[in-house]
Design a protein around this motif. Structure first.
Motif, PDB file in Angstrom:
ATOM      1  N   ARG B  25     -18.040  21.585   7.895  1.00 19.18           N
ATOM      2  CA  ARG B  25     -18.278  22.492   8.892  1.00 19.18           C
ATOM      3  C   ARG B  25     -17.208  22.735   9.740  1.00 19.18           C
ATOM      4  O   ARG B  25     -17.162  24.050  10.113  1.00 19.18           O
ATOM      5  CB  ARG B  25     -19.721  21.990   9.643  1.00 19.18           C
ATOM      6  N   GLN B  26     -16.671  21.599  10.216  1.00 24.76           N
ATOM      7  CA  GLN B  26     -15.696  22.012  11.350  1.00 24.76           C
ATOM      8  C   GLN B  26     -14.285  22.261  10.707  1.00 24.76           C
ATOM      9  O   GLN B  26     -13.365  22.834  11.366  1.00 24.76           O
ATOM     10  CB  GLN B  26     -15.397  20.592  12.081  1.00 24.76           C
ATOM     11  N   PRO B  28     -13.359  24.291   7.582  1.00 21.76           N
ATOM     12  CA  PRO B  28     -14.091  24.757   6.310  1.00 21.76           C
ATOM     13  C   PRO B  28     -13.165  25.270   5.272  1.00 21.76           C
ATOM     14  O   PRO B  28     -13.445  25.549   4.015  1.00 21.76           O
ATOM     15  CB  PRO B  28     -15.051  26.288   6.647  1.00 21.76           C
ATOM     16  N   GLU B 212     -20.154  12.941  13.354  1.00 22.33           N
ATOM     17  CA  GLU B 212     -19.445  14.284  13.957  1.00 22.33           C
ATOM     18  C   GLU B 212     -18.297  13.977  14.510  1.00 22.33           C
ATOM     19  O   GLU B 212     -17.376  14.963  14.449  1.00 22.33           O
ATOM     20  CB  GLU B 212     -20.411  14.740  15.241  1.00 22.33           C
ATOM     21  N   ARG B 216     -14.079  15.219  13.754  1.00 22.14           N
ATOM     22  CA  ARG B 216     -13.304  16.113  14.853  1.00 22.14           C
ATOM     23  C   ARG B 216     -11.969  15.109  14.990  1.00 22.14           C
ATOM     24  O   ARG B 216     -10.954  16.057  14.844  1.00 22.14           O
ATOM     25  CB  ARG B 216     -13.870  15.810  16.076  1.00 22.14           C
ATOM     26  N   SER B 219      -9.957  16.542  12.263  1.00 19.02           N
ATOM     27  CA  SER B 219      -9.279  17.748  12.415  1.00 19.02           C
ATOM     28  C   SER B 219      -7.911  17.415  13.342  1.00 19.02           C
ATOM     29  O   SER B 219      -6.851  17.998  13.274  1.00 19.02           O
ATOM     30  CB  SER B 219     -10.383  18.557  13.207  1.00 19.02           C
ATOM     31  N   THR B 220      -8.037  16.779  14.365  1.00 21.20           N
ATOM     32  CA  THR B 220      -6.989  16.358  15.451  1.00 21.20           C
ATOM     33  C   THR B 220      -5.941  15.842  14.573  1.00 21.20           C
ATOM     34  O   THR B 220      -4.646  16.423  14.580  1.00 21.20           O
ATOM     35  CB  THR B 220      -7.392  15.178  16.572  1.00 21.20           C
ATOM     36  N   TYR B 223      -4.015  18.266  12.367  1.00 22.04           N
ATOM     37  CA  TYR B 223      -3.075  19.209  13.246  1.00 22.04           C
ATOM     38  C   TYR B 223      -1.650  18.325  13.704  1.00 22.04           C
ATOM     39  O   TYR B 223      -0.911  19.022  13.273  1.00 22.04           O
ATOM     40  CB  TYR B 223      -3.951  19.531  14.338  1.00 22.04           C
ATOM     41  N   LYS B 228      -2.894  20.373   7.539  1.00 21.41           N
ATOM     42  CA  LYS B 228      -3.690  21.443   7.448  1.00 21.41           C
ATOM     43  C   LYS B 228      -3.664  22.185   5.962  1.00 21.41           C
ATOM     44  O   LYS B 228      -2.516  22.443   5.732  1.00 21.41           O
ATOM     45  CB  LYS B 228      -3.918  22.500   8.481  1.00 21.41           C
ATOM     46  N   GLU B 232      -5.463  30.010   0.545  1.00 23.36           N
ATOM     47  CA  GLU B 232      -6.772  30.488   1.224  1.00 23.36           C
ATOM     48  C   GLU B 232      -7.943  30.695   0.346  1.00 23.36           C
ATOM     49  O   GLU B 232      -8.889  31.316   0.385  1.00 23.36           O
ATOM     50  CB  GLU B 232      -6.253  31.842   1.886  1.00 23.36           C
TER      51      GLU B 232
END
Lengths: 274, 274
Positions: B25-26, B28, B212, B216, B219-220, B223, B228, B232
């Motif tokens: 979800r965070q 995709p 959750e 996150r 994601s951090t 990055y 990442k 596509e």
């Protein structure tokens, strides 16, 4: 030991103190050295090249005087203008306020329709739009510059009728997307207007405070790099300002409940460094 | 290219799918390869050395069959038992579920009185207590093992009168600290009982979903490491289980709204790897 060195936090003025405060709250054992360029604040309306120069001057000053283990650019305009460049150039971790806010918005939003408000500089840079699209290309972003908001905060007018009218009128321009469920406060001054903004946009829109999220990201990176402060002595925070040390001192005392060491830095001194 | 490789997610069974779902979800655009050790689930009551062996077997299987760019240990018991060891041994970033939950609790809590519930293994390890004290030594932690909760979830009994009675009776044991304002759901199964837990502990206590927060943090780190996924094309997620592929497939379909590729792995196969 590098782990016991302070975290550098820089901002165009006092807005970044909201980020510093969150770092102190979430990481009470870390030491902070804060630089506020109050004399040249605000950065928001300035040309980007000028913001780049000013930001680099603060960075170089901190690097010269303190062996900082991490740098936090606690200003959205400066992050938008020069974050990538500084991150590339330094060997220590560099955290800006934009990506943490973007990540958090993508966590909170269910519709993937996200709003962003910020200064003219931040909004024109499209830095939030890029950060959001970089994670998820189908996110729908509506952004809006709010040039009146920083002057309202700087004048201390946080909740008058005038302030509420100005905010209502401006934010009406961003309310046209009924699917928007999340709004990023893309300027460190805006959390001080949070209650009024909340009243205007309504309960269905979740507000994201980039500063809070940045502090959490500082915590994550300190952990993964294994550079958390090991000393158990009370941290001694130091503040620098290009403006009035007594005003900075008063604000730090009010916002952070600290009796701070505040030092003045003249523009000549930081311009000389380059 | 390493950036386009999948993220490995491992768990004792299906609980970690709540983490995988949050990652999807965070983030995709990221691809996931999931390993659930359903045949030997639950890990919670097992001796730590056994949990260590089982977890390493999953890790080695994934490393052998996929060039994963990051590993997420999406199980609190496994994180408590073997996270530091695996993090130390691998050259890719390794994320566990405990530190993200601890950081998030320290962000949300204002009183610094924090509760933690989890399996017997997780609670006995004191992993959350250490993670919290490591950031802030004065935090007051109350923890409680809830051995009945995982079986309730596994049996699909999420909201019956019996379930509510069991949860109420157990959580009454953690409600003696009136200053506690935050409760960490220290097991990936517990978010499925969230509504009942919320009813029992009341509105004044904020629930932290480690899953959750872990997503996150993924994601951090993606990055900051600059890894990442750049492709596509739609990500193709792959699932492995030591148990029944049709049951795993059904659960993935229900929870994640995917028609998944599920592969069976025999215990002989993973035990052979070592």
């Amino acid at each position: 030991m590098i782990v016991n060195q302070p975290i550098g936090v820089i901002d165009s003025g006092v807005g970044g103190l909201t980020v510093a405060k969150e770092i102190m709250r979430q990481l009470p054992n870390e030491e902070i050295v804060y630089f506020g360029d109050n004399l040249r604040c605000p950065y928001g309306p300035r040309p980007f090249t000028e913001v780049q120069t000013y930001t680099w001057q603060m960075v170089r000053y901190l690097l010269r005087h303190h062996d900082i283990k991490m740098l936090v650019i606690a200003c959205n305009t400066a992050t938008a203008a020069v974050y990538e460049q500084i991150k590339e150039a330094l060997s220590i971790p560099v955290i800006g306020v934009i990506h943490p806010g973007a990540r958090s918005a993508l966590k909170e939003s269910h519709t993937r329709h996200i709003g962003v408000i910020g200064t003219v500089g931040t909004i024109n840079s499209k830095a939030y739009v890029h950060a959001l699209h970089d994670i998820y290309k189908n996110v729908v972003v509506t952004d809006l510059a709010c040039p009146e908001f920083v002057p309202l905060v700087e004048s201390g007018d946080l909740n008058s009728r005038h302030t509420r009218d100005v905010i209502r009128e401006r934010l009406n321009l961003i309310k046209h997307d009924p699917k928007m469920d999340t709004l990023i406060l893309g300027c460190t001054h805006y959390p001080l207007l949070r209650e009024v903004i909340k009243d205007v946009v309504g309960d269905k829109i979740q507000l994201i405070d980039s500063g809070e999220e940045t502090a959490r990201e500082v915590s994550t990176i300190l952990y993964h790099k294994n550079i958390k402060r090991k000393l158990e002595t009370k941290p001694h925070h130091i503040f620098y300002t290009t403006g009035s040390p007594s005003i900075m001192g008063m604000i730090v005392q009010n916002w952070l409940a600290l009796f701070p060491e505040v030092n003045t830095v003249s523009l000549e001194e930081i311009e000389m460094i380059g």
